[in-house]
Write a protein that holds these residues in place. Structure first.
Motif, PDB file in Angstrom:
ATOM      1  N   VAL A  86      -6.391   1.620  -5.185  1.00 18.92           N
ATOM      2  CA  VAL A  86      -6.292   0.163  -5.209  1.00 18.92           C
ATOM      3  C   VAL A  86      -7.469  -0.380  -6.010  1.00 18.92           C
ATOM      4  CG1 VAL A  86      -6.234  -1.954  -3.825  1.00 18.92           C
ATOM      5  CG2 VAL A  86      -5.206   0.156  -2.932  1.00 18.92           C
ATOM      6  N   MET A 118       0.801  -1.218   0.000  1.00 16.65           N
ATOM      7  CA  MET A 118       0.000   0.000   0.000  1.00 16.65           C
ATOM      8  C   MET A 118       0.837   1.273   0.000  1.00 16.65           C
ATOM      9  SD  MET A 118      -3.299  -0.626   0.032  1.00 16.65           S
ATOM     10  CE  MET A 118      -4.320  -2.098   0.182  1.00 16.65           C
ATOM     11  N   GLN A 159       0.837   4.315  -2.740  1.00 14.63           N
ATOM     12  CA  GLN A 159      -0.224   4.124  -3.726  1.00 14.63           C
ATOM     13  C   GLN A 159      -1.273   5.231  -3.607  1.00 14.63           C
ATOM     14  OE1 GLN A 159       0.152   1.866  -5.997  1.00 14.63           O
ATOM     15  NE2 GLN A 159       1.903   0.875  -4.994  1.00 14.63           N
ATOM     16  N   LEU A 192     -12.735   4.911   3.462  1.00 19.16           N
ATOM     17  CA  LEU A 192     -12.585   4.497   2.071  1.00 19.16           C
ATOM     18  C   LEU A 192     -13.477   5.322   1.163  1.00 19.16           C
ATOM     19  CD1 LEU A 192     -12.597   0.563   1.908  1.00 19.16           C
ATOM     20  CD2 LEU A 192     -10.676   2.089   1.461  1.00 19.16           C
ATOM     21  N   CYS A 195      -5.524  -0.099   3.772  1.00 21.98           N
ATOM     22  CA  CYS A 195      -5.769   1.224   3.173  1.00 21.98           C
ATOM     23  C   CYS A 195      -5.841   2.293   4.258  1.00 21.98           C
ATOM     24  CB  CYS A 195      -7.073   1.209   2.376  1.00 21.98           C
ATOM     25  SG  CYS A 195      -6.979   0.444   0.752  1.00 21.98           S
ATOM     26  N   LEU A 249     -10.654   3.013  -3.567  1.00 19.30           N
ATOM     27  CA  LEU A 249     -10.711   1.578  -3.837  1.00 19.30           C
ATOM     28  C   LEU A 249     -11.828   1.286  -4.829  1.00 19.30           C
ATOM     29  CD1 LEU A 249     -10.004  -1.430  -3.247  1.00 19.30           C
ATOM     30  CD2 LEU A 249     -11.651  -1.331  -1.362  1.00 19.30           C
ATOM     31  N   VAL A 283      -4.540   5.352   2.133  1.00 14.57           N
ATOM     32  CA  VAL A 283      -5.008   5.188   0.756  1.00 14.57           C
ATOM     33  C   VAL A 283      -6.533   5.114   0.796  1.00 14.57           C
ATOM     34  CG1 VAL A 283      -4.940   3.767  -1.321  1.00 14.57           C
ATOM     35  CG2 VAL A 283      -2.912   3.941   0.135  1.00 14.57           C
ATOM     36  N   ARG A 284      -7.190   6.088   0.222  1.00 17.67           N
ATOM     37  CA  ARG A 284      -8.644   6.149   0.343  1.00 17.67           C
ATOM     38  C   ARG A 284      -9.373   5.480  -0.820  1.00 17.67           C
ATOM     39  NH1 ARG A 284     -10.828   9.074   4.129  1.00 17.67           N
ATOM     40  NH2 ARG A 284     -12.783   9.006   2.936  1.00 17.67           N
TER      41      ARG A 284
END
Length: 305
Positions: free
Chosen positions: A69, A63, A66, A142, A98, A106, A103-104
């Motif tokens: 994802v 992750m 990034q 997310l 995440c 997806l 990392v939000r």
């Protein structure tokens, strides 16, 4: 959004998606257990990493750095424990990794027919995986988009190509679930849908049904696969619908043959309900994609086989 982690990037949809995103000059990370550069894209655009995505520590490392994802990881056959691991525990680990890495974004590829009360382990586990991610989205960790494709066809598929190959071997095709209706979608359209979701923040919070323009019964799809692949002079083989007791016996036998089974009892359970768009959710046209017709794509690659 330049750096994309694709889980399942070496699979059927993943290969198509990699080509599209690499052509858009995005930097891709593809975890695989085998390692090496396993695609036709420029090596500079794709970083292939040897990693087990079911290992939370490995997933956390993937992750880092990034921007988004894509989760394509799925199985069609397995035990209840295996479905839980792949379709539920992995999404839970993805959501956690995440959140830890900040990392939000997806995009999660689920399945048409995902239903917590569905008749098969596959459908129920797909629904539970969606629920895990929706809970993370509601908690604010997310920015989630879910795609639910119907059965996917295209060059190298394990759908029409298998039916065509069987008709080269057997004079008749005894078929379980012959009257189940499907709405097959081209793999290129699924990859395009994922790309569109990554590019358009208006898709955040949405669930899309990714389906083709035609609804066909399984017996019709098998017949077309035989015709388009030139079996029996372009006529295909006769298809005989199996009554349910014989269908379950056939699936039970196939489960015990060496290698990846063509059919399991859980697959048969899935076919107790039609695999077609509900009409309650937006489809590919909402993403600006006109889905390809089966007859425009399948004859080309089936004839080459």
């Amino acid at each position: 959004m330049d750096n994309i982690l694709i889980l399942g990037g070496t699979g059927f949809v993943g290969r198509q998606l990699r080509e599209r995103l690499a052509a858009a000059r995005l930097r891709l990370t593809i975890p695989t257990r085998e390692g090496g550069h396993a695609g036709s894209e420029p090596a500079a655009a794709v970083r292939v990493v040897t990693a087990d995505v079911h290992d939370p520590d490995a997933l956390a490392r993937l992750m880092r750095g990034q921007d988004a994802v894509v989760n394509l990881v799925a199985i069609l056959h397995g035990t209840a424990e295996r479905f839980e691991q792949v379709h539920v525990a992995l999404p839970r680990s993805i959501a956690s990794a995440c959140a830890s890495a900040g990392v939000r974004r997806l995009v999660h590829v689920s399945a048409l027919g995902a239903d917590p009360a569905g008749p098969s382990m596959y459908q129920r586990s797909k629904a539970r995986g969606e629920a895990v991610l929706q809970a993370a989205a509601e908690a604010g960790t997310l920015d989630l988009t879910v795609l639910r494709p119907s059965v996917i066809f295209g060059a190298g598929d394990q759908f029409l190509s298998v039916f065509a190959q069987l008709q080269r071997v057997f004079p008749v095709i005894p078929l379980a679930g012959a009257d189940t209706r499907f709405q097959p979608v081209w793999v290129g359209d699924v990859a395009a849908a994922v790309q569109r979701c990554l590019q358009d923040d208006a898709t955040i919070g949405q669930t899309y049904e990714a389906c083709g323009p035609e609804v066909l019964r399984l017996r019709e799809l098998v017949r077309l696969a035989g015709q388009w692949s030139g079996v029996a002079g372009g006529r295909g083989r006769p298809v005989f619908a199996l009554p349910m007791p014989l269908a379950r016996l056939q699936a039970w036998v196939m489960e015990r043959l060496p290698g990846e089974p063509l059919m399991t009892r859980d697959n048969l359970d899935s076919m107790a309900v039609d695999n077609v768009a509900s009409g309650r959710l937006p489809g590919l046209k909402a993403l600006g994609i006109t889905p390809a017709a089966l007859a425009d794509i399948a004859p080309g690659y089936l004839a080459r086989r």
